[in-house]
Motif scaffolding. Structure first.
Motif, mmCIF file in Angstrom:
data_model
loop_
_atom_site.group_PDB
_atom_site.id
_atom_site.type_symbol
_atom_site.label_atom_id
_atom_site.label_comp_id
_atom_site.label_asym_id
_atom_site.label_seq_id
_atom_site.Cartn_x
_atom_site.Cartn_y
_atom_site.Cartn_z
ATOM 1 N N GLY A 112 0.823 -1.213 0.000
ATOM 2 C CA GLY A 112 0.000 0.000 0.000
ATOM 3 C C GLY A 112 0.852 1.257 0.000
ATOM 4 N N SER A 113 1.961 1.222 0.719
ATOM 5 C CA SER A 113 2.861 2.380 0.750
ATOM 6 C C SER A 113 3.483 2.633 -0.611
ATOM 7 C CB SER A 113 3.958 2.159 1.794
ATOM 8 O OG SER A 113 3.416 2.197 3.088
ATOM 9 N N VAL A 114 3.902 1.564 -1.261
ATOM 10 C CA VAL A 114 4.496 1.713 -2.589
ATOM 11 C C VAL A 114 3.429 2.171 -3.596
ATOM 12 C CG1 VAL A 114 5.621 0.477 -4.488
ATOM 13 C CG2 VAL A 114 6.367 0.102 -2.130
ATOM 14 N N GLU A 115 2.208 1.637 -3.473
ATOM 15 C CA GLU A 115 1.122 2.086 -4.359
ATOM 16 C C GLU A 115 0.840 3.573 -4.157
ATOM 17 O OE1 GLU A 115 -2.087 -0.534 -3.371
ATOM 18 O OE2 GLU A 115 -1.334 -2.145 -4.652
ATOM 19 N N GLU A 116 0.839 4.029 -2.917
ATOM 20 C CA GLU A 116 0.600 5.450 -2.644
ATOM 21 C C GLU A 116 1.725 6.299 -3.219
ATOM 22 O OE1 GLU A 116 -0.896 9.126 -1.249
ATOM 23 O OE2 GLU A 116 -1.817 7.235 -1.811
ATOM 24 N N ALA A 117 2.971 5.865 -3.070
ATOM 25 C CA ALA A 117 4.102 6.610 -3.631
ATOM 26 C C ALA A 117 3.996 6.678 -5.151
ATOM 27 C CB ALA A 117 5.421 5.976 -3.200
ATOM 28 N N ASP A 118 3.610 5.579 -5.776
ATOM 29 C CA ASP A 118 3.422 5.549 -7.222
ATOM 30 C C ASP A 118 2.318 6.509 -7.644
ATOM 31 O OD1 ASP A 118 1.688 3.786 -9.562
ATOM 32 O OD2 ASP A 118 3.804 4.226 -9.931
ATOM 33 N N SER A 119 1.217 6.486 -6.930
ATOM 34 C CA SER A 119 0.104 7.390 -7.221
ATOM 35 C C SER A 119 0.521 8.850 -7.049
ATOM 36 C CB SER A 119 -1.064 7.068 -6.285
ATOM 37 O OG SER A 119 -2.098 7.995 -6.423
ATOM 38 N N LEU A 120 1.297 9.106 -6.031
ATOM 39 C CA LEU A 120 1.762 10.465 -5.766
ATOM 40 C C LEU A 120 2.652 10.978 -6.901
ATOM 41 C CD1 LEU A 120 2.026 12.903 -3.905
ATOM 42 C CD2 LEU A 120 3.882 11.699 -2.739
ATOM 43 N N VAL A 121 3.573 10.160 -7.348
ATOM 44 C CA VAL A 121 4.460 10.569 -8.444
ATOM 45 C C VAL A 121 3.653 10.779 -9.723
ATOM 46 C CG1 VAL A 121 6.345 9.792 -9.945
ATOM 47 C CG2 VAL A 121 6.553 9.584 -7.462
ATOM 48 N N ASP A 122 2.671 9.930 -9.956
ATOM 49 C CA ASP A 122 1.810 10.092 -11.136
ATOM 50 C C ASP A 122 1.055 11.415 -11.067
ATOM 51 O OD1 ASP A 122 0.579 9.157 -13.580
ATOM 52 O OD2 ASP A 122 -1.212 8.722 -12.379
#
Length: 121
Positions: A61-71
């Motif tokens: 979930g943390s990595v998904e949030e970081a990915d979403s944030l960069v997007d």
């Protein structure tokens, strides 16, 4: 962090952030400051910190949030650059017959500064 927290867009521009196409007033021709407003930067930092803090309990979930944030950040920066580019183009292109040498010089310097900011990324 819940699933609804993920993939949330960046905040809407706040006061002083151009939303009506009048970017020339909000972004001075030789602006060398950050592209994002302080509130936008703070929210991004907070979201990234939340993702980092949640890693122990929910690594994926943390990595998904970081990915979403960069997007979301890449999209927002693209929007800001497009607004800036349109403002620069309006400065010389729409009134090309009336733009004097000094206005063209200032616009060229603004293009140079914007290019330097992009190269510094």
């Amino acid at each position: 962090m819940t699933p609804t927290d993920r993939r949330t867009p960046l905040p809407e521009p706040g006061p002083g952030t151009p939303t009506d196409g009048n970017t020339a007033a909000a972004h001075p021709p030789h602006g060398d400051g950050p592209l994002l407003s302080p509130p936008e930067r703070e929210q991004i930092d907070a979201r990234l910190q939340e993702a980092m803090n949640g890693f122990i309990d929910a690594p994926r979930g943390s990595v998904e949030e970081a990915d979403s944030l960069v997007d979301a950040l890449a999209t927002r920066v693209g929007e800001l650059l497009d607004e800036r580019r349109q403002a620069l183009r309006r400065a010389w292109h729409d009134d090309a017959a009336r733009a004097g040498t000094e206005e063209l010089r200032m616009t060229l310097l603004a293009y140079r500064d914007l290019t330097a900011r992009l190269l510094a990324l």
